[in-house]
Design a protein around this motif. Structure first.
Motif, PDB file in Angstrom:
ATOM      1  N   THR A  19      52.436 -10.348  42.865  1.00 17.37           N
ATOM      2  CA  THR A  19      51.296 -11.211  43.197  1.00 17.37           C
ATOM      3  C   THR A  19      51.681 -12.681  43.135  1.00 17.37           C
ATOM      4  O   THR A  19      50.973 -13.536  43.693  1.00 17.37           O
ATOM      5  CB  THR A  19      50.105 -10.963  42.252  1.00 17.37           C
ATOM      6  OG1 THR A  19      50.483 -11.290  40.902  1.00 17.37           O
ATOM      7  CG2 THR A  19      49.654  -9.505  42.310  1.00 17.37           C
ATOM      8  N   TRP A  26      40.713 -14.977  50.128  1.00 24.05           N
ATOM      9  CA  TRP A  26      39.291 -14.781  49.898  1.00 24.05           C
ATOM     10  C   TRP A  26      38.636 -16.021  49.278  1.00 24.05           C
ATOM     11  O   TRP A  26      38.631 -17.089  49.851  1.00 24.05           O
ATOM     12  CB  TRP A  26      39.049 -13.523  49.062  1.00 24.05           C
ATOM     13  CG  TRP A  26      39.654 -12.287  49.651  1.00 24.05           C
ATOM     14  CD1 TRP A  26      39.895 -12.038  50.971  1.00 24.05           C
ATOM     15  CD2 TRP A  26      40.127 -11.145  48.929  1.00 24.05           C
ATOM     16  NE1 TRP A  26      40.476 -10.802  51.134  1.00 24.05           N
ATOM     17  CE2 TRP A  26      40.636 -10.229  49.899  1.00 24.05           C
ATOM     18  CE3 TRP A  26      40.170 -10.799  47.583  1.00 24.05           C
ATOM     19  CZ2 TRP A  26      41.168  -8.997  49.545  1.00 24.05           C
ATOM     20  CZ3 TRP A  26      40.703  -9.574  47.228  1.00 24.05           C
ATOM     21  CH2 TRP A  26      41.195  -8.689  48.196  1.00 24.05           C
ATOM     22  N   ASP A  27      38.099 -15.856  48.060  1.00 24.62           N
ATOM     23  CA  ASP A  27      37.379 -16.951  47.404  1.00 24.62           C
ATOM     24  C   ASP A  27      38.261 -18.161  47.103  1.00 24.62           C
ATOM     25  O   ASP A  27      37.750 -19.258  46.868  1.00 24.62           O
ATOM     26  CB  ASP A  27      36.743 -16.470  46.099  1.00 24.62           C
ATOM     27  CG  ASP A  27      35.561 -15.554  46.335  1.00 24.62           C
ATOM     28  OD1 ASP A  27      35.064 -15.516  47.476  1.00 24.62           O
ATOM     29  OD2 ASP A  27      35.134 -14.867  45.379  1.00 24.62           O
ATOM     30  N   ASP A  28      39.580 -17.959  47.100  1.00 26.45           N
ATOM     31  CA  ASP A  28      40.481 -19.077  46.803  1.00 26.45           C
ATOM     32  C   ASP A  28      40.325 -20.216  47.805  1.00 26.45           C
ATOM     33  O   ASP A  28      40.474 -21.389  47.450  1.00 26.45           O
ATOM     34  CB  ASP A  28      41.947 -18.611  46.824  1.00 26.45           C
ATOM     35  CG  ASP A  28      42.222 -17.526  45.802  1.00 26.45           C
ATOM     36  OD1 ASP A  28      41.444 -17.418  44.839  1.00 26.45           O
ATOM     37  OD2 ASP A  28      43.219 -16.803  45.973  1.00 26.45           O
ATOM     38  N   ARG A  84      48.997 -18.792  40.369  1.00 22.48           N
ATOM     39  CA  ARG A  84      49.195 -17.365  40.120  1.00 22.48           C
ATOM     40  C   ARG A  84      50.019 -17.119  38.857  1.00 22.48           C
ATOM     41  O   ARG A  84      49.808 -16.136  38.151  1.00 22.48           O
ATOM     42  CB  ARG A  84      49.860 -16.715  41.327  1.00 22.48           C
ATOM     43  CG  ARG A  84      48.954 -16.718  42.549  1.00 22.48           C
ATOM     44  CD  ARG A  84      49.448 -15.803  43.643  1.00 22.48           C
ATOM     45  NE  ARG A  84      48.432 -15.716  44.686  1.00 22.48           N
ATOM     46  CZ  ARG A  84      47.361 -14.937  44.620  1.00 22.48           C
ATOM     47  NH1 ARG A  84      47.180 -14.164  43.556  1.00 22.48           N
ATOM     48  NH2 ARG A  84      46.477 -14.915  45.590  1.00 22.48           N
ATOM     49  N   ALA A 126      43.713  -5.176  39.589  1.00 19.84           N
ATOM     50  CA  ALA A 126      44.409  -5.598  40.811  1.00 19.84           C
ATOM     51  C   ALA A 126      43.655  -6.690  41.558  1.00 19.84           C
ATOM     52  O   ALA A 126      44.251  -7.666  42.025  1.00 19.84           O
ATOM     53  CB  ALA A 126      44.639  -4.392  41.713  1.00 19.84           C
ATOM     54  N   GLU A 127      42.329  -6.557  41.683  1.00 19.87           N
ATOM     55  CA  GLU A 127      41.572  -7.560  42.428  1.00 19.87           C
ATOM     56  C   GLU A 127      41.652  -8.919  41.766  1.00 19.87           C
ATOM     57  O   GLU A 127      41.814  -9.950  42.437  1.00 19.87           O
ATOM     58  CB  GLU A 127      40.107  -7.143  42.563  1.00 19.87           C
ATOM     59  CG  GLU A 127      39.285  -8.141  43.362  1.00 19.87           C
ATOM     60  CD  GLU A 127      37.835  -7.722  43.533  1.00 19.87           C
ATOM     61  OE1 GLU A 127      37.044  -8.546  44.031  1.00 19.87           O
ATOM     62  OE2 GLU A 127      37.488  -6.594  43.161  1.00 19.87           O
ATOM     63  N   GLN A 128      41.552  -8.936  40.416  1.00 21.60           N
ATOM     64  CA  GLN A 128      41.633 -10.214  39.697  1.00 21.60           C
ATOM     65  C   GLN A 128      43.008 -10.862  39.859  1.00 21.60           C
ATOM     66  O   GLN A 128      43.132 -12.080  39.822  1.00 21.60           O
ATOM     67  CB  GLN A 128      41.328 -10.012  38.209  1.00 21.60           C
ATOM     68  CG  GLN A 128      39.860  -9.881  37.883  1.00 21.60           C
ATOM     69  CD  GLN A 128      39.269  -8.580  38.378  1.00 21.60           C
ATOM     70  OE1 GLN A 128      39.928  -7.542  38.295  1.00 21.60           O
ATOM     71  NE2 GLN A 128      38.056  -8.617  38.893  1.00 21.60           N
ATOM     72  N   LEU A 130      44.955 -10.424  42.583  1.00 22.04           N
ATOM     73  CA  LEU A 130      45.196 -10.758  43.984  1.00 22.04           C
ATOM     74  C   LEU A 130      44.570 -12.091  44.379  1.00 22.04           C
ATOM     75  O   LEU A 130      45.033 -12.743  45.297  1.00 22.04           O
ATOM     76  CB  LEU A 130      44.665  -9.648  44.891  1.00 22.04           C
ATOM     77  CG  LEU A 130      45.552  -8.418  45.024  1.00 22.04           C
ATOM     78  CD1 LEU A 130      44.841  -7.331  45.803  1.00 22.04           C
ATOM     79  CD2 LEU A 130      46.875  -8.771  45.692  1.00 22.04           C
ATOM     80  N   ILE A 131      43.494 -12.471  43.698  1.00 24.12           N
ATOM     81  CA  ILE A 131      42.852 -13.744  44.013  1.00 24.12           C
ATOM     82  C   ILE A 131      42.933 -14.673  42.802  1.00 24.12           C
ATOM     83  O   ILE A 131      42.755 -14.234  41.664  1.00 24.12           O
ATOM     84  CB  ILE A 131      41.382 -13.555  44.456  1.00 24.12           C
ATOM     85  CG1 ILE A 131      40.565 -12.819  43.392  1.00 24.12           C
ATOM     86  CG2 ILE A 131      41.312 -12.856  45.792  1.00 24.12           C
ATOM     87  CD1 ILE A 131      39.086 -12.759  43.714  1.00 24.12           C
ATOM     88  N   GLY A 134      40.136 -14.841  40.398  1.00 23.74           N
ATOM     89  CA  GLY A 134      40.022 -13.828  39.355  1.00 23.74           C
ATOM     90  C   GLY A 134      40.395 -14.334  37.980  1.00 23.74           C
ATOM     91  O   GLY A 134      40.251 -13.602  36.988  1.00 23.74           O
ATOM     92  N   GLU A 137      37.915 -13.874  34.842  1.00 27.15           N
ATOM     93  CA  GLU A 137      37.939 -12.633  34.070  1.00 27.15           C
ATOM     94  C   GLU A 137      39.161 -12.559  33.166  1.00 27.15           C
ATOM     95  O   GLU A 137      39.071 -12.198  31.990  1.00 27.15           O
ATOM     96  CB  GLU A 137      37.940 -11.440  35.026  1.00 27.15           C
ATOM     97  CG  GLU A 137      37.737 -10.097  34.349  1.00 27.15           C
ATOM     98  CD  GLU A 137      36.309  -9.867  33.912  1.00 27.15           C
ATOM     99  OE1 GLU A 137      36.130  -9.389  32.779  1.00 27.15           O
ATOM    100  OE2 GLU A 137      35.388 -10.179  34.684  1.00 27.15           O
TER     101      GLU A 137
END
Length: 215
Positions: A19, A26-28, A84, A126-128, A130-131, A134, A137
């Protein structure tokens, strides 16, 4: 003594190291690339505590997420690797803190280690990972576990600081007093130890008031 944390860190890297090569997603785009308040200035810092991390009037109150993005922006600009890397550090830190919390609760070293490895590499995160958005969280979880561990070790003042940080990164940080009470019950601590949770409980309505006024 450092072998277990190093192995947990390695598990996190094997699961999510790729990653670090991913760009903004997305939200980034809204939270970072299209955010007009990422420069680390006094006015932007004040605005971070008076609105949402997207600076678009949304119902999210995560001021420390915005502040951390400002710090990243001052170092990395619009290069996603640095953002990241910080997210990865929060993930690894969460898993390592979970290991030490499990030990503090009396679990065996083997059970604590493998549970922490599972946490470090579990696909649910994984979602947290990838962006970059995230981070809320990931950082909240790390601060929450640090707060719990410090509370169990009777470092109440420092525990409270991490409790504030957990809530500042994401709303679910306010569950810390409930989790701490469960830890005290599990450890069969004396009733007077529960009284140390009063400042934490007293902050919760203050937090909701601040959040309401900001949003």
């Amino acid at each position: 003594a450092a072998a277990a944390p190093a192995a947990i860190l390695l598990a996190a890297f094997l699961a999510f190291g790729l990653t670090l090569k991913v760009g903004f997603m997305w939200d980034d785009h809204r939270m970072i690339e299209q955010n007009p308040r990422l420069s680390l200035t006094a006015s932007n810092l004040a605005a971070a505590f008076k609105g949402d991390p997207f600076a678009q009037g949304l119902n999210y109150y995560r001021p420390l997420l915005t502040v951390s993005n400002m710090a990243d922006f001052s170092l990395w600009g619009y290069r996603p690797f640095g953002y990241r890397l910080v997210n990865f550090a929060f993930l690894a830190g969460t898993a390592i803190l979970f290991f030490y919390l499990a030990l503090a609760l009396g679990f065996g070293r083997g059970a604590a280690f493998w549970a922490s490895v599972l946490l470090a590499a579990h696909p649910a995160v994984a979602e947290q990972m990838l962006i970059i958005a995230g981070r809320s969280e990931l950082a909240s979880s790390a601060c929450l576990l640090a707060s719990l561990l410090l509370f169990i070790k009777n470092r109440t003042a420092l525990s409270f600081v991490f409790f504030l940080a957990a809530a500042g990164f994401k709303e679910n940080g306010i569950i810390m007093p409930a989790l701490a009470a469960l830890c005290l019950w599990y450890l069969k601590r004396e009733k007077k130890d529960y009284l140390k949770l009063l400042p934490f409980l007293a902050f919760i309505p203050v937090y909701f008031f601040i959040r309401h006024e900001a949003l």
